[in-house]
Scaffold this motif. Sequence first.
Motif, PDB file in Angstrom:
ATOM      1  N   ALA A  83      -8.211  -0.785  -0.748  1.00 54.15           N
ATOM      2  CA  ALA A  83      -7.051  -0.146  -1.375  1.00 54.15           C
ATOM      3  C   ALA A  83      -6.247  -1.152  -2.197  1.00 54.15           C
ATOM      4  O   ALA A  83      -5.775  -0.824  -3.292  1.00 54.15           O
ATOM      5  CB  ALA A  83      -6.167   0.512  -0.321  1.00 54.15           C
ATOM      6  N   LEU A  84      -6.104  -2.369  -1.698  1.00 55.82           N
ATOM      7  CA  LEU A  84      -5.388  -3.396  -2.463  1.00 55.82           C
ATOM      8  C   LEU A  84      -6.117  -3.698  -3.773  1.00 55.82           C
ATOM      9  O   LEU A  84      -5.499  -3.796  -4.831  1.00 55.82           O
ATOM     10  CB  LEU A  84      -5.232  -4.675  -1.641  1.00 55.82           C
ATOM     11  CG  LEU A  84      -4.206  -4.624  -0.519  1.00 55.82           C
ATOM     12  CD1 LEU A  84      -4.277  -5.898   0.322  1.00 55.82           C
ATOM     13  CD2 LEU A  84      -2.806  -4.420  -1.062  1.00 55.82           C
ATOM     14  N   HIS A  85      -7.436  -3.836  -3.702  1.00 58.00           N
ATOM     15  CA  HIS A  85      -8.225  -4.061  -4.921  1.00 58.00           C
ATOM     16  C   HIS A  85      -8.053  -2.893  -5.895  1.00 58.00           C
ATOM     17  O   HIS A  85      -7.901  -3.092  -7.101  1.00 58.00           O
ATOM     18  CB  HIS A  85      -9.708  -4.214  -4.591  1.00 58.00           C
ATOM     19  CG  HIS A  85     -10.079  -5.518  -3.978  1.00 58.00           C
ATOM     20  ND1 HIS A  85      -9.901  -6.724  -4.608  1.00 58.00           N
ATOM     21  CD2 HIS A  85     -10.651  -5.805  -2.783  1.00 58.00           C
ATOM     22  CE1 HIS A  85     -10.348  -7.695  -3.833  1.00 58.00           C
ATOM     23  NE2 HIS A  85     -10.805  -7.162  -2.716  1.00 58.00           N
ATOM     24  N   LEU A  86      -8.087  -1.676  -5.371  1.00 54.43           N
ATOM     25  CA  LEU A  86      -7.955  -0.493  -6.229  1.00 54.43           C
ATOM     26  C   LEU A  86      -6.558  -0.392  -6.828  1.00 54.43           C
ATOM     27  O   LEU A  86      -6.398   0.054  -7.966  1.00 54.43           O
ATOM     28  CB  LEU A  86      -8.311   0.774  -5.447  1.00 54.43           C
ATOM     29  CG  LEU A  86      -9.784   0.898  -5.076  1.00 54.43           C
ATOM     30  CD1 LEU A  86      -9.987   2.026  -4.062  1.00 54.43           C
ATOM     31  CD2 LEU A  86     -10.651   1.118  -6.305  1.00 54.43           C
ATOM     32  N   LEU A 141       0.824  -1.217   0.000  1.00 58.53           N
ATOM     33  CA  LEU A 141       0.000   0.000   0.000  1.00 58.53           C
ATOM     34  C   LEU A 141       0.857   1.265   0.000  1.00 58.53           C
ATOM     35  O   LEU A 141       0.442   2.275  -0.565  1.00 58.53           O
ATOM     36  CB  LEU A 141      -0.959   0.000   1.187  1.00 58.53           C
ATOM     37  CG  LEU A 141      -2.096  -1.023   1.104  1.00 58.53           C
ATOM     38  CD1 LEU A 141      -2.911  -1.009   2.382  1.00 58.53           C
ATOM     39  CD2 LEU A 141      -2.970  -0.764  -0.103  1.00 58.53           C
ATOM     40  N   ALA A 142       2.052   1.185   0.592  1.00 57.12           N
ATOM     41  CA  ALA A 142       2.938   2.350   0.590  1.00 57.12           C
ATOM     42  C   ALA A 142       3.323   2.729  -0.832  1.00 57.12           C
ATOM     43  O   ALA A 142       3.553   3.908  -1.126  1.00 57.12           O
ATOM     44  CB  ALA A 142       4.187   2.058   1.415  1.00 57.12           C
ATOM     45  N   GLY A 143       3.347   1.774  -1.722  1.00 63.93           N
ATOM     46  CA  GLY A 143       3.665   2.042  -3.117  1.00 63.93           C
ATOM     47  C   GLY A 143       2.469   2.492  -3.946  1.00 63.93           C
ATOM     48  O   GLY A 143       2.619   2.745  -5.143  1.00 63.93           O
ATOM     49  N   PRO A 147      -0.146   5.161  -2.998  1.00 67.55           N
ATOM     50  CA  PRO A 147      -0.865   6.150  -2.183  1.00 67.55           C
ATOM     51  C   PRO A 147      -2.185   6.597  -2.816  1.00 67.55           C
ATOM     52  O   PRO A 147      -3.137   6.927  -2.105  1.00 67.55           O
ATOM     53  CB  PRO A 147       0.122   7.317  -2.072  1.00 67.55           C
ATOM     54  CG  PRO A 147       1.056   7.135  -3.233  1.00 67.55           C
ATOM     55  CD  PRO A 147       1.145   5.657  -3.466  1.00 67.55           C
ATOM     56  N   GLU A 148      -2.266   6.571  -4.155  1.00 72.51           N
ATOM     57  CA  GLU A 148      -3.513   6.980  -4.810  1.00 72.51           C
ATOM     58  C   GLU A 148      -4.620   5.969  -4.536  1.00 72.51           C
ATOM     59  O   GLU A 148      -5.793   6.344  -4.383  1.00 72.51           O
ATOM     60  CB  GLU A 148      -3.313   7.170  -6.313  1.00 72.51           C
ATOM     61  CG  GLU A 148      -3.069   5.901  -7.115  1.00 72.51           C
ATOM     62  CD  GLU A 148      -1.707   5.227  -6.926  1.00 72.51           C
ATOM     63  OE1 GLU A 148      -1.630   4.011  -7.204  1.00 72.51           O
ATOM     64  OE2 GLU A 148      -0.740   5.884  -6.510  1.00 72.51           O
ATOM     65  N   ALA A 149      -4.283   4.691  -4.441  1.00 73.47           N
ATOM     66  CA  ALA A 149      -5.282   3.667  -4.139  1.00 73.47           C
ATOM     67  C   ALA A 149      -5.758   3.799  -2.692  1.00 73.47           C
ATOM     68  O   ALA A 149      -6.955   3.643  -2.413  1.00 73.47           O
ATOM     69  CB  ALA A 149      -4.715   2.274  -4.384  1.00 73.47           C
ATOM     70  N   VAL A 150      -4.844   4.111  -1.789  1.00 75.63           N
ATOM     71  CA  VAL A 150      -5.212   4.314  -0.387  1.00 75.63           C
ATOM     72  C   VAL A 150      -6.117   5.531  -0.262  1.00 75.63           C
ATOM     73  O   VAL A 150      -7.157   5.476   0.420  1.00 75.63           O
ATOM     74  CB  VAL A 150      -3.956   4.463   0.500  1.00 75.63           C
ATOM     75  CG1 VAL A 150      -4.336   4.833   1.930  1.00 75.63           C
ATOM     76  CG2 VAL A 150      -3.130   3.185   0.472  1.00 75.63           C
ATOM     77  N   ALA A 151      -5.768   6.615  -0.932  1.00 73.80           N
ATOM     78  CA  ALA A 151      -6.601   7.826  -0.885  1.00 73.80           C
ATOM     79  C   ALA A 151      -7.987   7.547  -1.460  1.00 73.80           C
ATOM     80  O   ALA A 151      -9.001   7.992  -0.902  1.00 73.80           O
ATOM     81  CB  ALA A 151      -5.926   8.961  -1.645  1.00 73.80           C
ATOM     82  N   ARG A 152      -8.046   6.804  -2.564  1.00 73.83           N
ATOM     83  CA  ARG A 152      -9.330   6.475  -3.179  1.00 73.83           C
ATOM     84  C   ARG A 152     -10.167   5.592  -2.252  1.00 73.83           C
ATOM     85  O   ARG A 152     -11.370   5.785  -2.112  1.00 73.83           O
ATOM     86  CB  ARG A 152      -9.102   5.791  -4.527  1.00 73.83           C
ATOM     87  CG  ARG A 152     -10.357   5.413  -5.262  1.00 73.83           C
ATOM     88  CD  ARG A 152     -11.192   6.682  -5.520  1.00 73.83           C
ATOM     89  NE  ARG A 152     -12.349   6.417  -6.304  1.00 73.83           N
ATOM     90  CZ  ARG A 152     -12.433   6.612  -7.607  1.00 73.83           C
ATOM     91  NH1 ARG A 152     -11.403   7.080  -8.279  1.00 73.83           N
ATOM     92  NH2 ARG A 152     -13.545   6.358  -8.225  1.00 73.83           N
ATOM     93  N   ALA A 153      -9.525   4.620  -1.607  1.00 72.99           N
ATOM     94  CA  ALA A 153     -10.237   3.739  -0.674  1.00 72.99           C
ATOM     95  C   ALA A 153     -10.799   4.538   0.492  1.00 72.99           C
ATOM     96  O   ALA A 153     -11.942   4.315   0.915  1.00 72.99           O
ATOM     97  CB  ALA A 153      -9.308   2.635  -0.175  1.00 72.99           C
ATOM     98  N   ARG A 154     -10.027   5.467   0.998  1.00 69.96           N
ATOM     99  CA  ARG A 154     -10.522   6.314   2.097  1.00 69.96           C
ATOM    100  C   ARG A 154     -11.692   7.172   1.648  1.00 69.96           C
ATOM    101  O   ARG A 154     -12.659   7.353   2.385  1.00 69.96           O
ATOM    102  CB  ARG A 154      -9.395   7.193   2.630  1.00 69.96           C
ATOM    103  CG  ARG A 154      -8.385   6.403   3.419  1.00 69.96           C
ATOM    104  CD  ARG A 154      -7.265   7.276   3.944  1.00 69.96           C
ATOM    105  NE  ARG A 154      -6.300   6.478   4.667  1.00 69.96           N
ATOM    106  CZ  ARG A 154      -5.011   6.756   4.753  1.00 69.96           C
ATOM    107  NH1 ARG A 154      -4.532   7.832   4.165  1.00 69.96           N
ATOM    108  NH2 ARG A 154      -4.209   5.962   5.433  1.00 69.96           N
ATOM    109  N   ALA A 155     -11.629   7.676   0.415  1.00 71.74           N
ATOM    110  CA  ALA A 155     -12.733   8.483  -0.120  1.00 71.74           C
ATOM    111  C   ALA A 155     -13.999   7.635  -0.275  1.00 71.74           C
ATOM    112  O   ALA A 155     -15.104   8.095   0.025  1.00 71.74           O
ATOM    113  CB  ALA A 155     -12.332   9.111  -1.452  1.00 71.74           C
ATOM    114  N   VAL A 156     -13.847   6.404  -0.736  1.00 76.03           N
ATOM    115  CA  VAL A 156     -14.995   5.498  -0.854  1.00 76.03           C
ATOM    116  C   VAL A 156     -15.579   5.247   0.532  1.00 76.03           C
ATOM    117  O   VAL A 156     -16.805   5.252   0.714  1.00 76.03           O
ATOM    118  CB  VAL A 156     -14.599   4.168  -1.529  1.00 76.03           C
ATOM    119  CG1 VAL A 156     -15.723   3.141  -1.437  1.00 76.03           C
ATOM    120  CG2 VAL A 156     -14.222   4.403  -2.988  1.00 76.03           C
TER     121      VAL A 156
END
Length: 141
Positions: free
Chosen positions: A112-115, A78-80, A82-91
Amino acid sequence: MESPLARRIRIFRESGRVRPEVAAFVADELEALAAEGRRVTEDSAGMLTSHLLMALTRLLDGESVEEFHTDAAVAAELAGHPEAVARARAVAVRAGRELGATLPRSEINFLALHLAVLRAEPPARTGPAVRADASSRRDTP
């Protein structure tokens, strides 16, 4: 013809396994990803779709959603992305606001992993339709 993802959502909804508002929420999220040029297909987003449908339904039904501690490998992955983590948090924020479902951190990490996998797919030339019929829309009872 109905797309495989739309069919997946419809089957979950019609079988009573997920609430109509959850099906609509997930379809909207998939459409937003497709509109951004992501390749949202059964292969790239099938697991994401099922996971989010079931997690949100369990939360709304008052069932517990286990909190898993993210191991070092997942954290590193997930550290690699960050856009997926941000998107997951927004969802997760939208799910809380629109459905009243508060996703725990472990579910946000899984999302976030799926994204991240979805973002690794080559961009689509045209976004496939997720909705195949009007019955999956939020404005339909």
